[in-house]
Design an enzyme around this catalytic site. Structure first.
Site, mmCIF file in Angstrom:
data_model
loop_
_atom_site.group_PDB
_atom_site.id
_atom_site.type_symbol
_atom_site.label_atom_id
_atom_site.label_comp_id
_atom_site.label_asym_id
_atom_site.label_seq_id
_atom_site.Cartn_x
_atom_site.Cartn_y
_atom_site.Cartn_z
ATOM 1 N N SER A 20 52.662 49.726 36.616
ATOM 2 C CA SER A 20 51.436 49.275 36.143
ATOM 3 C C SER A 20 51.443 49.693 34.579
ATOM 4 C CB SER A 20 50.170 49.915 36.893
ATOM 5 O OG SER A 20 48.881 49.532 36.350
ATOM 6 N N HIS A 50 51.743 45.071 37.397
ATOM 7 C CA HIS A 50 50.252 44.542 37.357
ATOM 8 C C HIS A 50 50.045 43.734 35.952
ATOM 9 C CE1 HIS A 50 48.864 48.327 39.910
ATOM 10 N NE2 HIS A 50 49.297 47.175 40.676
ATOM 11 N N ASP A 85 47.986 52.389 43.529
ATOM 12 C CA ASP A 85 48.722 51.156 44.336
ATOM 13 C C ASP A 85 50.152 51.386 44.706
ATOM 14 O OD1 ASP A 85 48.803 48.385 45.220
ATOM 15 O OD2 ASP A 85 49.514 47.877 43.147
#
Length: 349
Positions: A170, A196, A292
């Protein structure tokens, strides 16, 4: 003891954007807008006066654009910067360039005055600014990628049958992924990636990574076979899953709801990869905010897969790798520059 607020300077030529951003940022008790600037020259003086913890920076501005200002800033006075970007295909190259120059993250320009939409937008902006204030900016300098040698004429060796590597990332991940992939040989094992990223950016990002890699890098397509020497990046509009296809694997794109507030999410990639490849699966967690994929990485390890997390010292934000480490999901914790070698070691017979 009262926690000190993160001081934010907003740099944008639009009065409306400055007002909107000020309103949503000041709603967060962790943050405080100390000043706004309408161009980079105004920003220079306000940086000296206010010494902000984080700057939000527009890309398109008069007198000097955000990219030119960012270059100078990261050379002379490095500090956490969040780019205010147009999340379109046209805006993608400039935003990706800003990340390569040292920006921590980016957010969309606000485009609605609907209270509900603005509240959702504000929460996302504030989260990114807060995490940017904690970023390890020493790891944000433009990456000095080692020049790739000409692709090897002979194969590197026999891979473990069915070996597959998945990477999750991310914040700070666009540059970290480039480092890992650029160090792999042209006939390396197949790599699947969930970063992401917004839908308008993923194709541009795949092209950028392909340009510095001996492997072939794709934005993944539905039912695309997964092959040695290829990297498959999840499009920003879908989760990337791995499915069995005969003796091998293929990409499966799932356009369902967000997982852990993300689409693409690392969680379904790691879970599907682990289910498909079992003990021949390797999961790598790179820099990023949040958690995540951490639980899915633990499940992959429990299934017999090999798991690696990027260490705190080389991460921009040790959120996702840190969460996986705390869950006991890591077989190994490695500096970013050592991850490519680990992938090759695990993949060879």
């Amino acid at each position: 003891m009262k926690q000190k607020k993160v001081k934010v300077l907003i740099v944008d030529d639009s009065l409306l954007i400055r007002s909107l951003l000020s309103a949503v940022i000041n709603e967060d008790p962790r943050l405080e807008v100390v000043a706004t600037a309408n161009d980079p020259f105004d920003a220079r003086e306000k940086i000296k006066h206010w010494i902000p913890d984080v700057i939000t920076l527009d890309i398109e501005m008069p007198k000097m654009n955000g990219i030119a200002f960012l270059k100078n800033l990261m050379r002379l006075r490095p500090m956490p910067v969040v780019m205010i970007s147009t999340l379109t295909q046209a805006g993608a190259p400039a935003t990706l360039e800003a990340l390569a120059l040292g920006a921590v993250d980016y957010v969309a320009k606000p485009h609605s005055d609907n209270p509900q939409a603005l509240a959702h937008y504000g929460k996302a902006v504030c989260e990114k600014i807060y995490w940017a204030s904690k970023a390890n900016i020493a790891n944000l300098a433009p990456t000095a990628l080692t020049a790739l040698e000409a692709p090897q004429k002979t194969a590197i060796g026999a891979l473990k049958s069915g070996f597959l590597c998945a990477i999750g990332a991310s914040t700070g991940g666009t540059e970290a992924i480039k480092v890992v992939v650029s160090q792999l040989p042209y006939d390396a094992p197949p790599i699947v990636i969930a970063q992401h990223i917004p839908a308008a950016f993923s194709q541009s990002f795949a092209r950028r990574v392909n340009g510095c890699s001996a492997m072939t890098v794709h934005e993944a397509e539905h039912q695309q076979p997964i092959e040695r020497g290829h990297v498959y990046l999840a499009p920003g509009s879908a989760h990337l899953l791995v499915k069995r296809m005969g003796a091998g694997y293929c990409c499966h794109l799932d356009t369902g709801p967000e997982v852990n507030r993300h689409k693409p999410s690392v969680e379904p990639l790691f879970d599907s990869g682990s289910e498909a490849a079992d003990k021949h699966f390797m999961a790598v967690m790179l820099t990023g905010m949040g958690a995540d994929g951490a639980a899915a990485m633990r499940r992959a390890k429990d299934r017999g897969g090999y798991t690696v997390v990027q260490n705190e010292q080389t991460s921009v934000v040790w959120g996702m790798p840190g969460a996986a480490f705390k869950l006991g999901a890591a077989c190994q914790v490695l500096a970013l520059e050592k991850i490519s070698s680990a992938i090759m070691r695990q993949s060879l017979r």
